[in-house]
Design a protein around this motif. Structure first.
Motif, PDB file in Angstrom:
ATOM      1  N   GLY A 136      35.018  31.928  34.764  1.00  0.00           N
ATOM      2  CA  GLY A 136      35.634  32.931  33.803  1.00  0.00           C
ATOM      3  C   GLY A 136      34.845  31.754  32.833  1.00  0.00           C
ATOM      4  N   THR A 137      35.686  32.823  31.714  1.00  0.00           N
ATOM      5  CA  THR A 137      35.374  32.285  30.384  1.00  0.00           C
ATOM      6  C   THR A 137      36.691  32.220  29.480  1.00  0.00           C
ATOM      7  N   ASN A 138      36.489  32.028  28.133  1.00  0.00           N
ATOM      8  CA  ASN A 138      37.872  31.913  27.308  1.00  0.00           C
ATOM      9  C   ASN A 138      37.706  33.505  27.167  1.00  0.00           C
ATOM     10  N   GLN A 139      37.232  34.411  27.830  1.00  0.00           N
ATOM     11  CA  GLN A 139      37.320  35.954  27.453  1.00  0.00           C
ATOM     12  C   GLN A 139      37.927  36.757  29.198  1.00  0.00           C
ATOM     13  N   LEU A 140      37.324  36.300  30.036  1.00  0.00           N
ATOM     14  CA  LEU A 140      36.940  37.254  31.618  1.00  0.00           C
ATOM     15  C   LEU A 140      37.397  35.782  32.470  1.00  0.00           C
ATOM     16  N   ILE A 141      37.834  36.635  32.919  1.00  0.00           N
ATOM     17  CA  ILE A 141      37.593  35.994  34.935  1.00  0.00           C
ATOM     18  C   ILE A 141      37.252  37.604  35.783  1.00  0.00           C
ATOM     19  N   HIS A 142      36.227  36.519  36.827  1.00  0.00           N
ATOM     20  CA  HIS A 142      35.455  37.373  37.958  1.00  0.00           C
ATOM     21  C   HIS A 142      35.543  36.769  38.786  1.00  0.00           C
ATOM     22  N   CYS A 143      35.611  38.291  40.095  1.00  0.00           N
ATOM     23  CA  CYS A 143      36.188  37.390  41.140  1.00  0.00           C
ATOM     24  C   CYS A 143      35.797  39.036  42.230  1.00  0.00           C
ATOM     25  N   VAL A 144      35.697  38.134  43.352  1.00  0.00           N
ATOM     26  CA  VAL A 144      35.690  39.524  44.122  1.00  0.00           C
ATOM     27  C   VAL A 144      36.521  39.959  44.943  1.00  0.00           C
ATOM     28  N   LEU A 145      37.704  41.029  45.453  1.00  0.00           N
ATOM     29  CA  LEU A 145      38.307  41.215  45.968  1.00  0.00           C
ATOM     30  C   LEU A 145      38.457  42.184  46.858  1.00  0.00           C
ATOM     31  N   LYS A 146      38.361  41.233  48.584  1.00  0.00           N
ATOM     32  CA  LYS A 146      38.665  41.980  49.796  1.00  0.00           C
ATOM     33  C   LYS A 146      40.251  42.731  50.111  1.00  0.00           C
ATOM     34  N   PRO A 147      39.903  44.126  50.434  1.00  0.00           N
ATOM     35  CA  PRO A 147      41.308  44.636  50.563  1.00  0.00           C
ATOM     36  C   PRO A 147      41.899  44.033  51.904  1.00  0.00           C
ATOM     37  N   LYS A 148      42.348  44.425  52.259  1.00  0.00           N
ATOM     38  CA  LYS A 148      43.321  44.411  53.862  1.00  0.00           C
ATOM     39  C   LYS A 148      42.563  45.976  54.525  1.00  0.00           C
ATOM     40  N   ARG A 149      42.881  46.882  53.329  1.00  0.00           N
ATOM     41  CA  ARG A 149      42.334  48.202  53.877  1.00  0.00           C
ATOM     42  C   ARG A 149      40.859  48.945  53.359  1.00  0.00           C
ATOM     43  N   GLY A 150      39.487  48.754  53.901  1.00  0.00           N
ATOM     44  CA  GLY A 150      38.537  49.197  52.421  1.00  0.00           C
ATOM     45  C   GLY A 150      38.105  48.270  52.263  1.00  0.00           C
ATOM     46  N   HIS A 151      36.972  48.793  51.418  1.00  0.00           N
ATOM     47  CA  HIS A 151      35.585  47.733  51.334  1.00  0.00           C
ATOM     48  C   HIS A 151      35.707  46.978  49.433  1.00  0.00           C
ATOM     49  N   SER A 152      35.031  46.099  49.842  1.00  0.00           N
ATOM     50  CA  SER A 152      35.336  44.629  48.846  1.00  0.00           C
ATOM     51  C   SER A 152      34.518  45.352  47.771  1.00  0.00           C
ATOM     52  N   PHE A 153      35.101  44.723  46.655  1.00  0.00           N
ATOM     53  CA  PHE A 153      34.368  45.130  45.301  1.00  0.00           C
ATOM     54  C   PHE A 153      34.720  43.882  44.513  1.00  0.00           C
ATOM     55  N   ALA A 154      34.259  44.288  43.338  1.00  0.00           N
ATOM     56  CA  ALA A 154      33.920  42.751  42.161  1.00  0.00           C
ATOM     57  C   ALA A 154      34.942  43.279  40.872  1.00  0.00           C
ATOM     58  N   LEU A 155      35.882  42.578  40.695  1.00  0.00           N
ATOM     59  CA  LEU A 155      36.436  42.581  39.370  1.00  0.00           C
ATOM     60  C   LEU A 155      36.549  41.740  38.714  1.00  0.00           C
ATOM     61  N   THR A 156      36.047  42.198  37.155  1.00  0.00           N
ATOM     62  CA  THR A 156      36.294  41.597  36.233  1.00  0.00           C
ATOM     63  C   THR A 156      37.108  41.410  34.693  1.00  0.00           C
ATOM     64  N   VAL A 157      38.589  40.821  34.461  1.00  0.00           N
ATOM     65  CA  VAL A 157      39.587  41.064  33.929  1.00  0.00           C
ATOM     66  C   VAL A 157      39.146  40.831  32.538  1.00  0.00           C
ATOM     67  N   VAL A 158      39.596  41.145  31.755  1.00  0.00           N
ATOM     68  CA  VAL A 158      38.587  41.357  29.944  1.00  0.00           C
ATOM     69  C   VAL A 158      39.801  41.035  29.729  1.00  0.00           C
ATOM     70  N   TYR A 159      39.569  40.301  28.184  1.00  0.00           N
ATOM     71  CA  TYR A 159      40.622  40.189  27.239  1.00  0.00           C
ATOM     72  C   TYR A 159      39.813  39.192  25.789  1.00  0.00           C
ATOM     73  N   ALA A 160      39.229  40.779  25.640  1.00  0.00           N
ATOM     74  CA  ALA A 160      37.713  40.403  23.981  1.00  0.00           C
ATOM     75  C   ALA A 160      38.645  40.009  22.888  1.00  0.00           C
ATOM     76  N   ALA A 161      38.062  39.312  22.138  1.00  0.00           N
ATOM     77  CA  ALA A 161      38.424  38.115  21.082  1.00  0.00           C
ATOM     78  C   ALA A 161      38.415  39.151  19.795  1.00  0.00           C
TER      79      ALA A 161
END
Length: 405
Positions: free
Chosen positions: A175-200
């Protein structure tokens, strides 16, 4: 490092500076600790020379614990159980029985109802929640959930993420002061990457965010989705009465193209932010959006984003539904009255209705109606194309008028 950390609990990870030995003054590690054993201010261990070494320990955040009820998130001076114990020490006198009218239960707020709809994952932006208040926020909103934030990169915690462990497994990559990056693995389904953004707010700081996102995309090997407040628009029409320079749009457009992202299908509010001012001073813009790579959209082809009414906020909440409840239900055939005004309607009726069919009268009727259904569906596709063409022509006419103004 792992041996030293185990004196406090189970070590989860080290930060990059500690791993690279860039800062020798201290080591920064993430440790899972047993809260019932307290938080020691120092630890001791034997080094390789069998000498006893004492080390000072500091904590970025410690949850508040009540000495009365062992609860988390408050102290004894505000504990409800402590007040009950104090009252029980007083002399009890029975009260006279009187009829009382119970107050009706408090109605759930609109925000409470929105949160109940979220089954798995949520992010909050511009929270301004400091580390000392995180425990109270957890008990109020995320009880039973897991949560994290970017407090390590910004003192006011610009981004908070939370997830239901019964729905997702989450691996936070950075993460940084503008994002958090993670990988989500649903209990049902395929894993995917997620980046949450709050731009300056300023464009120069946003340039750092764009570069970080491009770097993430270069090593991406799984479906990827990016969502949040980008504090920028992709096109001039996404800001009402846009008066800026067209060159201001280029950095955001370039980033989106380089990362191979596109908008996830959405409904609801088009403008996701307004400045809450009155009359002509009110400004609308589409600052919030959810973007995804083509393989994410192919994997979750029925996903849809709903931008809800903003209520007291200046931004519209976004609700992403990955598995819509109606996705496998077959839609029934419907007849639309406007079909009779389309060119070729009578020809379709004559073509299918005059077909010769052998059998009982009821069988003939049912068979002809089924055949007619296919002809009307074909006519509908033609008519829908004409409507879309008229819509595009009307929109272009609107742009021409706005240009002349």
């Amino acid at each position: 490092m792992g041996k030293i950390a185990t004196t406090l609990g189970r070590m989860i990870k080290q930060d990059q500076a500690t791993m690279n030995r860039d800062k020798l003054e201290f080591a920064r590690v993430l440790i899972e600790m047993d809260i019932s054993k307290g938080f020691p201010n120092s630890i001791k261990f034997e080094d390789e020379k069998r000498s006893l070494v004492y080390l000072e320990v500091s904590y970025e955040w410690k949850p508040e614990k009540c000495a009365t009820c062992d609860g988390i998130g408050h102290t004894s001076n505000v504990c409800k159980k402590a007040k009950v114990v104090e009252q029980m020490k007083k002399i009890w006198k029975p009260k006279e029985v009187t009829e009382t009218v119970k107050n009706p239960p408090e109605k759930e707020t609109e925000d409470d109802q929105r949160f109940k709809k979220v089954k798995g994952f949520i992010w909050l932006l511009e929270t301004k929640v400091k580390a000392s208040k995180m425990g109270a926020l957890y008990l109020q909103m995320f009880k039973g959930w897991c949560f994290s934030s970017n407090l390590a990169h910004h003192p006011n915690g610009r981004i908070i993420i939370a997830w239901n462990p019964n729905s997702f497994e989450v691996d936070i990559k950075g993460g940084t002061n503008q994002l958090i990056h993670c990988v989500l693995k649903p209990k049902r389904g395929h894993s995917f990457a997620l980046t949450v953004v709050y731009a300056a707010d300023d464009s120069k700081t946003r340039e750092i965010l764009w570069r970080d996102l491009v770097t993430i995309s270069e090593g991406m090997k799984i479906p990827w989705i990016v969502g949040g407040d980008f504090n920028a628009v992709l096109n001039p029409e996404e800001r009402l009465e846009y008066r800026g320079n067209a060159n201001e749009l280029i950095p955001f457009q370039t980033y989106v193209n380089k990362c191979g992202l596109e908008d996830v299908k959405y409904n609801g509010r088009f403008f996701t932010w307004n400045n809450k001012q009155d009359g002509k001073n009110r400004v609308y813009a589409k600052l919030n959006r959810i973007l995804a790579t083509s393989d994410w959209i192919d994997t979750y082809s029925t996903a849809e984003v709903s931008f809800l009414p903003e209520g007291d906020f200046d931004h519209s909440p976004a609700l992403l539904t990955i598995y819509p409840s109606m996705q496998n239900i077959k839609k029934p055939f419907r007849y639309f009255n406007f079909w009779k005004n389309l060119n070729g309607f009578l020809d379709v009726m004559k073509q299918f209705w005059q077909e010769k069919v052998a059998g009982s009268h009821m069988y003939q009727l049912v068979f002809l109606l089924k055949q007619l259904k296919f002809g009307l569906k074909s006519l509908n596709r033609q008519g829908r194309g004409d409507v879309e063409l008229q819509e595009k022509e009307a929109y272009q006419h609107l742009l021409n008028i706005q240009q002349q103004l």
